[in-house]
Each structure stands twice: as structure tokens, then as C-alpha cells.
Design a protein around this motif. Structure first.
Motif, PDB file in Angstrom:
ATOM      1  N   ALA A 177      90.872  10.706   6.416  1.00 36.22           N
ATOM      2  CA  ALA A 177      90.538   9.287   6.553  1.00 36.22           C
ATOM      3  C   ALA A 177      91.497   8.600   7.514  1.00 36.22           C
ATOM      4  CB  ALA A 177      90.584   8.605   5.191  1.00 36.22           C
ATOM      5  N   ARG A 178      90.948   7.725   8.358  1.00 31.64           N
ATOM      6  CA  ARG A 178      91.785   6.955   9.290  1.00 31.64           C
ATOM      7  C   ARG A 178      92.273   5.712   8.554  1.00 31.64           C
ATOM      8  NH1 ARG A 178      87.317   7.463  13.840  1.00 31.64           N
ATOM      9  NH2 ARG A 178      87.890   5.307  14.294  1.00 31.64           N
ATOM     10  N   VAL A 179      93.388   5.892   7.858  1.00 30.35           N
ATOM     11  CA  VAL A 179      93.881   4.861   6.948  1.00 30.35           C
ATOM     12  C   VAL A 179      94.524   3.689   7.676  1.00 30.35           C
ATOM     13  CG1 VAL A 179      94.195   6.538   5.091  1.00 30.35           C
ATOM     14  CG2 VAL A 179      96.095   6.066   6.659  1.00 30.35           C
ATOM     15  N   GLY A 180      94.691   3.793   8.985  1.00 34.00           N
ATOM     16  CA  GLY A 180      95.247   2.663   9.731  1.00 34.00           C
ATOM     17  C   GLY A 180      94.394   1.415   9.611  1.00 34.00           C
ATOM     18  N   GLY A 181      93.103   1.594   9.344  1.00 32.58           N
ATOM     19  CA  GLY A 181      92.215   0.453   9.202  1.00 32.58           C
ATOM     20  C   GLY A 181      92.468  -0.374   7.957  1.00 32.58           C
ATOM     21  N   LEU A 182      93.218   0.151   7.001  1.00 32.78           N
ATOM     22  CA  LEU A 182      93.497  -0.604   5.776  1.00 32.78           C
ATOM     23  C   LEU A 182      94.259  -1.886   6.074  1.00 32.78           C
ATOM     24  CD1 LEU A 182      94.541   2.345   3.433  1.00 32.78           C
ATOM     25  CD2 LEU A 182      92.443   1.001   3.291  1.00 32.78           C
ATOM     26  N   ALA A 183      95.214  -1.823   6.989  1.00 37.96           N
ATOM     27  CA  ALA A 183      96.026  -2.996   7.292  1.00 37.96           C
ATOM     28  C   ALA A 183      95.248  -4.081   8.015  1.00 37.96           C
ATOM     29  CB  ALA A 183      97.249  -2.580   8.122  1.00 37.96           C
ATOM     30  N   GLU A 184      94.114  -3.698   8.612  1.00 39.80           N
ATOM     31  CA  GLU A 184      93.344  -4.671   9.393  1.00 39.80           C
ATOM     32  C   GLU A 184      92.468  -5.575   8.540  1.00 39.80           C
ATOM     33  OE1 GLU A 184      91.142  -2.281  12.092  1.00 39.80           O
ATOM     34  OE2 GLU A 184      92.922  -1.329  12.997  1.00 39.80           O
ATOM     35  N   ASP A 185      92.267  -5.226   7.284  1.00 44.08           N
ATOM     36  CA  ASP A 185      91.408  -6.025   6.402  1.00 44.08           C
ATOM     37  C   ASP A 185      92.245  -6.555   5.245  1.00 44.08           C
ATOM     38  OD1 ASP A 185      89.544  -7.119   4.692  1.00 44.08           O
ATOM     39  OD2 ASP A 185      88.077  -5.524   4.979  1.00 44.08           O
ATOM     40  N   PRO A 186      92.609  -7.835   5.256  1.00 49.16           N
ATOM     41  CA  PRO A 186      93.474  -8.379   4.191  1.00 49.16           C
ATOM     42  C   PRO A 186      92.800  -8.426   2.833  1.00 49.16           C
ATOM     43  CG  PRO A 186      92.671 -10.132   5.634  1.00 49.16           C
ATOM     44  CD  PRO A 186      92.272  -8.850   6.266  1.00 49.16           C
ATOM     45  N   GLU A 187      91.474  -8.252   2.781  1.00 46.33           N
ATOM     46  CA  GLU A 187      90.766  -8.295   1.502  1.00 46.33           C
ATOM     47  C   GLU A 187      90.890  -6.992   0.717  1.00 46.33           C
ATOM     48  OE1 GLU A 187      89.178 -10.923   0.141  1.00 46.33           O
ATOM     49  OE2 GLU A 187      90.035 -12.056   1.818  1.00 46.33           O
ATOM     50  N   ILE A 188      91.284  -5.909   1.390  1.00 41.96           N
ATOM     51  CA  ILE A 188      91.358  -4.608   0.714  1.00 41.96           C
ATOM     52  C   ILE A 188      92.669  -4.506  -0.066  1.00 41.96           C
ATOM     53  CG2 ILE A 188      91.465  -2.109   1.040  1.00 41.96           C
ATOM     54  CD1 ILE A 188      89.696  -2.414   3.471  1.00 41.96           C
ATOM     55  N   ARG A 189      92.546  -4.247  -1.365  1.00 41.59           N
ATOM     56  CA  ARG A 189      93.723  -4.083  -2.226  1.00 41.59           C
ATOM     57  C   ARG A 189      93.792  -2.693  -2.851  1.00 41.59           C
ATOM     58  NH1 ARG A 189      95.799  -8.858  -4.151  1.00 41.59           N
ATOM     59  NH2 ARG A 189      97.491  -7.511  -4.882  1.00 41.59           N
ATOM     60  N   THR A 190      92.682  -1.957  -2.783  1.00 42.81           N
ATOM     61  CA  THR A 190      92.606  -0.642  -3.422  1.00 42.81           C
ATOM     62  C   THR A 190      91.887   0.319  -2.490  1.00 42.81           C
ATOM     63  OG1 THR A 190      92.390  -1.762  -5.567  1.00 42.81           O
ATOM     64  CG2 THR A 190      91.923   0.584  -5.523  1.00 42.81           C
ATOM     65  N   GLY A 221     100.951  -4.507  -2.095  1.00 45.65           N
ATOM     66  CA  GLY A 221     100.916  -4.640  -3.544  1.00 45.65           C
ATOM     67  C   GLY A 221      99.635  -4.066  -4.115  1.00 45.65           C
ATOM     68  N   GLY A 222      99.108  -3.038  -3.455  1.00 39.49           N
ATOM     69  CA  GLY A 222      97.837  -2.467  -3.851  1.00 39.49           C
ATOM     70  C   GLY A 222      97.987  -1.126  -4.531  1.00 39.49           C
ATOM     71  N   LEU A 223      96.855  -0.434  -4.668  1.00 37.51           N
ATOM     72  CA  LEU A 223      96.813   0.851  -5.353  1.00 37.51           C
ATOM     73  C   LEU A 223      96.005   1.855  -4.532  1.00 37.51           C
ATOM     74  CD1 LEU A 223      96.042  -0.054  -9.081  1.00 37.51           C
ATOM     75  CD2 LEU A 223      98.150   0.984  -8.228  1.00 37.51           C
ATOM     76  N   VAL A 224      96.388   3.111  -4.645  1.00 37.27           N
ATOM     77  CA  VAL A 224      95.602   4.217  -4.113  1.00 37.27           C
ATOM     78  C   VAL A 224      95.082   5.013  -5.297  1.00 37.27           C
ATOM     79  CG1 VAL A 224      95.575   6.279  -2.672  1.00 37.27           C
ATOM     80  CG2 VAL A 224      97.032   4.344  -2.047  1.00 37.27           C
ATOM     81  N   LEU A 246     104.390  10.990  -4.020  1.00 35.21           N
ATOM     82  CA  LEU A 246     105.114  10.130  -3.084  1.00 35.21           C
ATOM     83  C   LEU A 246     105.467   8.775  -3.691  1.00 35.21           C
ATOM     84  CD1 LEU A 246     103.183  10.766   0.259  1.00 35.21           C
ATOM     85  CD2 LEU A 246     105.283  11.843  -0.551  1.00 35.21           C
ATOM     86  N   ASP A 247     104.655   8.287  -4.624  1.00 37.49           N
ATOM     87  CA  ASP A 247     104.945   6.992  -5.258  1.00 37.49           C
ATOM     88  C   ASP A 247     104.115   6.848  -6.531  1.00 37.49           C
ATOM     89  OD1 ASP A 247     105.450   4.389  -6.044  1.00 37.49           O
ATOM     90  OD2 ASP A 247     105.499   3.618  -4.005  1.00 37.49           O
ATOM     91  N   PRO A 248     104.659   7.251  -7.679  1.00 37.07           N
ATOM     92  CA  PRO A 248     103.903   7.182  -8.936  1.00 37.07           C
ATOM     93  C   PRO A 248     103.533   5.777  -9.371  1.00 37.07           C
ATOM     94  CG  PRO A 248     105.785   8.675  -9.129  1.00 37.07           C
ATOM     95  CD  PRO A 248     105.950   7.922  -7.840  1.00 37.07           C
ATOM     96  N   GLU A 249     104.170   4.751  -8.792  1.00 38.07           N
ATOM     97  CA  GLU A 249     103.849   3.380  -9.179  1.00 38.07           C
ATOM     98  C   GLU A 249     102.763   2.757  -8.320  1.00 38.07           C
ATOM     99  OE1 GLU A 249     104.877   1.741 -11.881  1.00 38.07           O
ATOM    100  OE2 GLU A 249     105.778   3.664 -12.386  1.00 38.07           O
ATOM    101  N   ARG A 250     102.354   3.455  -7.247  1.00 38.85           N
ATOM    102  CA  ARG A 250     101.310   2.913  -6.377  1.00 38.85           C
ATOM    103  C   ARG A 250     100.096   3.824  -6.270  1.00 38.85           C
ATOM    104  NH1 ARG A 250     101.327  -2.204  -6.488  1.00 38.85           N
ATOM    105  NH2 ARG A 250     103.440  -2.989  -6.433  1.00 38.85           N
ATOM    106  N   VAL A 251     100.137   4.971  -6.942  1.00 40.61           N
ATOM    107  CA  VAL A 251      99.022   5.919  -6.870  1.00 40.61           C
ATOM    108  C   VAL A 251      98.548   6.236  -8.287  1.00 40.61           C
ATOM    109  CG1 VAL A 251      98.219   8.189  -6.101  1.00 40.61           C
ATOM    110  CG2 VAL A 251      99.923   6.931  -4.746  1.00 40.61           C
ATOM    111  N   VAL A 252      97.256   6.095  -8.514  1.00 42.16           N
ATOM    112  CA  VAL A 252      96.626   6.521  -9.766  1.00 42.16           C
ATOM    113  C   VAL A 252      96.007   7.892  -9.516  1.00 42.16           C
ATOM    114  CG1 VAL A 252      94.829   6.034 -11.471  1.00 42.16           C
ATOM    115  CG2 VAL A 252      96.149   4.151 -10.480  1.00 42.16           C
ATOM    116  N   TYR A 253      96.494   8.885 -10.235  1.00 36.66           N
ATOM    117  CA  TYR A 253      96.010  10.259 -10.059  1.00 36.66           C
ATOM    118  C   TYR A 253      94.887  10.514 -11.055  1.00 36.66           C
ATOM    119  CZ  TYR A 253      96.053  15.388 -10.091  1.00 36.66           C
ATOM    120  OH  TYR A 253      95.698  16.712 -10.017  1.00 36.66           O
ATOM    121  N   VAL A 271      96.607   9.732 -14.535  1.00 35.44           N
ATOM    122  CA  VAL A 271      98.058   9.592 -14.501  1.00 35.44           C
ATOM    123  C   VAL A 271      98.344   8.232 -13.869  1.00 35.44           C
ATOM    124  CG1 VAL A 271     100.231  10.552 -13.683  1.00 35.44           C
ATOM    125  CG2 VAL A 271      98.355  12.084 -14.330  1.00 35.44           C
ATOM    126  N   LEU A 272      98.885   7.327 -14.656  1.00 32.86           N
ATOM    127  CA  LEU A 272      98.910   5.915 -14.299  1.00 32.86           C
ATOM    128  C   LEU A 272     100.308   5.404 -13.983  1.00 32.86           C
ATOM    129  CD1 LEU A 272      96.594   4.863 -17.227  1.00 32.86           C
ATOM    130  CD2 LEU A 272      95.967   4.674 -14.820  1.00 32.86           C
TER     131      LEU A 272
END
Length: 420
Positions: A177-190, A221-224, A246-253, A271-272
Motif C-alpha cells: 500500500a502507498r501509505v504516503g496518501g494517509l497524510a494527505e487526507d486529514p479526515e483519515i484516523r484509522t 493520534g490514529g490507529l492501524v 513497532l508500536d503496540p499502542e498504535r497498532v491493533v493486531y 491484541v489491543l
């Protein structure tokens, strides 16, 4: 017997419709239409079973470890405390959460402890807990847009849409996935991703993009949401570790036993991040309503005894052999067909010439061959200029039992178009 007994028997048969009695005409067997057997009626409403089944997402049902599972269940039930047979804990049995924490750390690089694991009935159940219902953890109508990969399961998109979520597709390339596009949309939080093996196109998320998506989640301040649907089945090297590490507080497995064992078990796990555990438990309710406590105890014993590891190793060898036979058959009979996504997982993607996918699927249906076209997985909002559409087939090589696999490969090769 007494005359009255015979008369009562005749009267009962007349009342039930088996006999007809008329004054002066005697008693005869009633004329009735021949009933349709119930089994015939049921079968007529079902589609016929395919001659060859190459659908993705299904493990070989014949390979379920019945003997080992029964033995694990016997040991688990013998050792189970009495309270295990009462109302279930919505977080899941402690026995399972403890062995999962150890196994996921060892096999997938997940950083967690038993108190941050919540057992569920599968991936769809996890999505519903997070997004759907009055007690949803991330209410879809107030959580902003949800980023998803440009190709993925329409079922998951439909579930999210039904919960009120707006999904935004991320284009894909050879690095995921081209995740660079996430920063371009301020509405995306997850963001919902398949980092270990993109579904269905194949390939892991590039290391630089793995770091970038975690940095995005921290900054926003979002989640993956990490869908690790087949992370254990990598064939040519060690499996790619979970993004959650890489970050257990920002990724829901999110993981399940559906691919490794069977979808019939209806067992999965979340895993939360620590701050989401109580909210997920509130969404589940006071008692476990989905995942059987007895199956949880059996799975815990199966993992703890080493049976699960042995089964995964055996299936990894079997599925790698299936993959190699698919690649070999294509090299012999259709060398012009490009095969991708074969480093891991239970399916491969066969690239087709533009404009041929639909006709190939029709030819497959004519031969009783069931498989999916790549177009079925494309997000309807994915712009052509961002990622041009590609014709292809999604071939599940894990689904057929061993005895049916050669004929399925022969049928597949027969419907592939010749080189242009």
C-alpha cells in the motif's frame, strides 16, 4: 381383537387422511399426491457443488488435525476447572490468552501480555466490535474516514459501510500500500492493512512504509488495524514480523485460526493497545456470547503441547508443494501467464491480458471450475489514474483435497487464454 378396537383403528386412520370411508361403499385407501422427499426439496434449492474448487481463503478441510485436536480436547477438559463450564468471560479464557501471548511473541514478533488480548469469533466479529453497534469502540459515524487497501475483500468493505464508515482506498504497487496518501487526507484516523502479505495481490509492506504508517498513526493520534490473515504461511524465508511490534499502542493486531486450522472453529484474537481493552470488553458485554470456552481450552492445550506448531509446519510444507505444482503446471502449459503473490499465503494471482478476465471466468464456469477474478476485489472508488485496473485470476491452491488437486490444475490450464 375386539370389534371396537378394529373400528377405533379404522376411525383414526380415516381421521388422519390415510383411509376414506363412505356409507355403503366400504373403506378404501385415500388417493394422495406423491410427497416430495424432504432431502430432494432441500437439495433443489442449493447450487450444485463445483467440479473443481480453487476459491481463495479456504484451507484444505481434509487436513484438519482431528486426532491431535481430539487428544488436546480430552486433556483440556480433564484439567479444566469447574468454573470453565459456567458463563464465559468476554475477554476469553485466561489459559488461551497466556499461550497466545507467548506464541504470538515467538512466531509473529507481537509485543503483548495476556491482559491485552481479547478473544473473538473471527476477523469480522473484531470489526463489528470496533465499528458497529451502540457500544462500538470506534463509532464509524464519528471516527472519520477509514483507509483501506485498494484491493481487498468486498465483504469487509460492506461490513464497514453497513456500520456507517466511509472507506478511502490506498493504491498499491510492488511494495504494498502507498501509505504516503494517509497524510494527505486529514479526515483519515484509522487504516486497515495486511502488512505481512497484501490481500489479494501479494507481497509484504515495504520496511520504509511500515515505519511510515506507524509514524503517521503517532502523529495523527490514529490507529492501524493489522489483519494478519495468513502471516504464518511464508515459504521461501522466515515470515515477516507483525507490524504491531513497532508500536503496540498504535497498532491493533487481529488474528484468527481460520487459515491455520479451520474457519469452523470460529476463534480469533485481538491484541489491543492498553487504552482500548476496557472499551472492547464493554462492547462485547458481560458474558461471552460467541467463542466457545471449550474450544478455547482445546486450542490453548493444542498450542501449549506443541501440536499447533507441528500442524503449521506440516501445512506449510503441503501448501508450498501445492504452490510449486501450480507454478510448474503454468510454466508447462501457459508460460505466458505471469504468476504473482506466491512467496506466502494460500493463493496466487495470475495476470491476464487486458479485457480477458470476464471471458476466462465464463470459460471456468462452463467447466465447473470455481475461482475469483481480480476485479471483484478492487475498491469501487479507486481511481484509474491512481492505479490502473488489471485483469487477473485469484487462485486458491489450498482449497482442494490432495486427490482433487491435479484435476483442478488441469481444468485451470485449459481455460487460460493463449498468448496474444
Amino acid at each position: 381383537i375386539a370389534r371396537n378396537t378394529a373400528a377405533d383403528a379404522y376411525a383414526e386412520l380415516v381421521a388422519e387422511g390415510w383411509l376414506t370411508a363412505r356409507q355403503g361403499s366400504g373403506t378404501t385407501v385415500a388417493e394422495r399426491a406423491e410427497p416430495v422427499p424432504p432431502t430432494r426439496a432441500r437439495r433443489s434449492s442449493r447450487p450444485p457443488r463445483p467440479a473443481h474448487d480453487l476459491r481463495q481463503g479456504q484451507p484444505d478441510a481434509a487436513a484438519f488435525p482431528r486426532t491431535a485436536w481430539l487428544a488436546a480436547g480430552r486433556r483440556a477438559l480433564t484439567a479444566a476447572p469447574n468454573e470453565a463450564f459456567g458463563p464465559g468471560d468476554p475477554q476469553g479464557r485466561r489459559e488461551l490468552r497466556e499461550v497466545l501471548a507467548d506464541y504470538l511473541a515467538r512466531a509473529r514478533g507481537v509485543r503483548t501480555d495476556p491482559d491485552r488480548i481479547v478473544v473473538c469469533s473471527g476477523f469480522a466479529h473484531a470489526l463489528r466490535l470496533l465499528f458497529d453497534g451502540p457500544r462500538a469502540v470506534l463509532p464509524a459515524r464519528t471516527a472519520g474516514s477509514l483507509a483501506v487497501e485498494g484491493y481487498g475483500l468486498a465483504f469487509h468493505r460492506g461490513l464497514l459501510a453497513a456500520a456507517g464508515a466511509t472507506t478511502r482506498p490506498l493504491p498499491l504497487d510492488e511494495h504494498g500500500a502507498r501509505v504516503g496518501g494517509l497524510a494527505e487526507d486529514p479526515e483519515i484516523r484509522t487504516a486497515l492493512l495486511t502488512p505481512a502479505h497484501q490481500f489479494p495481490t501479494g507481497g509484504p509492506l515495504h520496511p520504509g512504509r511500515r515505519a511510515a504508517v506507524v509514524d503517521w498513526a503517532r502523529g495523527r493520534g490514529g490507529l492501524v488495524l493489522e489483519d494478519d490473515y495468513d502471516g504464518e504461511f511464508r515459504y521461501d524465508r522466515q515470515p515477516v514480523g507483525a507490524l504491531q511490534g513497532l508500536d503496540p499502542e498504535r497498532v491493533v493486531y487481529l488474528g484468527t485460526a481460520s487459515k491455520s486450522l479451520s474457519p469452523a472453529l470460529r476463534l480469533g484474537w485481538m491484541v489491543l493497545p492498553d487504552h482500548l481493552v476496557d472499551r472492547v470488553l464493554a462492547a462485547k458485554g458481560e458474558r461471552e456470547a460467541w467463542a466457545s470456552a471449550l474450544d478455547q481450552l482445546t486450542l490453548a492445550e493444542f498450542i501449549d503441547s506443541g501440536g499447533y506448531d507441528r500442524h503449521v509446519r506440516r501445512m506449510r510444507r503441503r501448501y508450498r508443494d501445492r504452490r510449486d505444482r501450480l507454478v510448474g503446471a503454468l510454466a508447462e502449459h501457459a508460460p505466458h501467464i505471469e504468476v504473482t503473490g506466491i512467496a506466502a499465503g494460500l493463493h496466487a494471482v495470475l495476470r491476464l491480458a487486458p479485457g480477458t478476465e470476464r471471458s476466462v471466468l465464463k470459460a471456468a464456469a462452463y467447466r465447473g471450475l470455481v475461482l475469483d477474478g481480480l476485479a471483484d476485489y478492487r475498491h469501487p472508488l479507486l481511481a484509474a489514474e491512481a492505479m490502473p485496473a488489471t485483469d487477473g485470476l485469484v487462485v486458491g491452491y489450498a482449497t482442494p483435497p490432495d486427490h482433487a488437486y491435479p484435476a483442478a490444475l488441469e481444468a485451470l490450464c485449459a481455460i487460460l487464454p493463449p498468448p496474444l
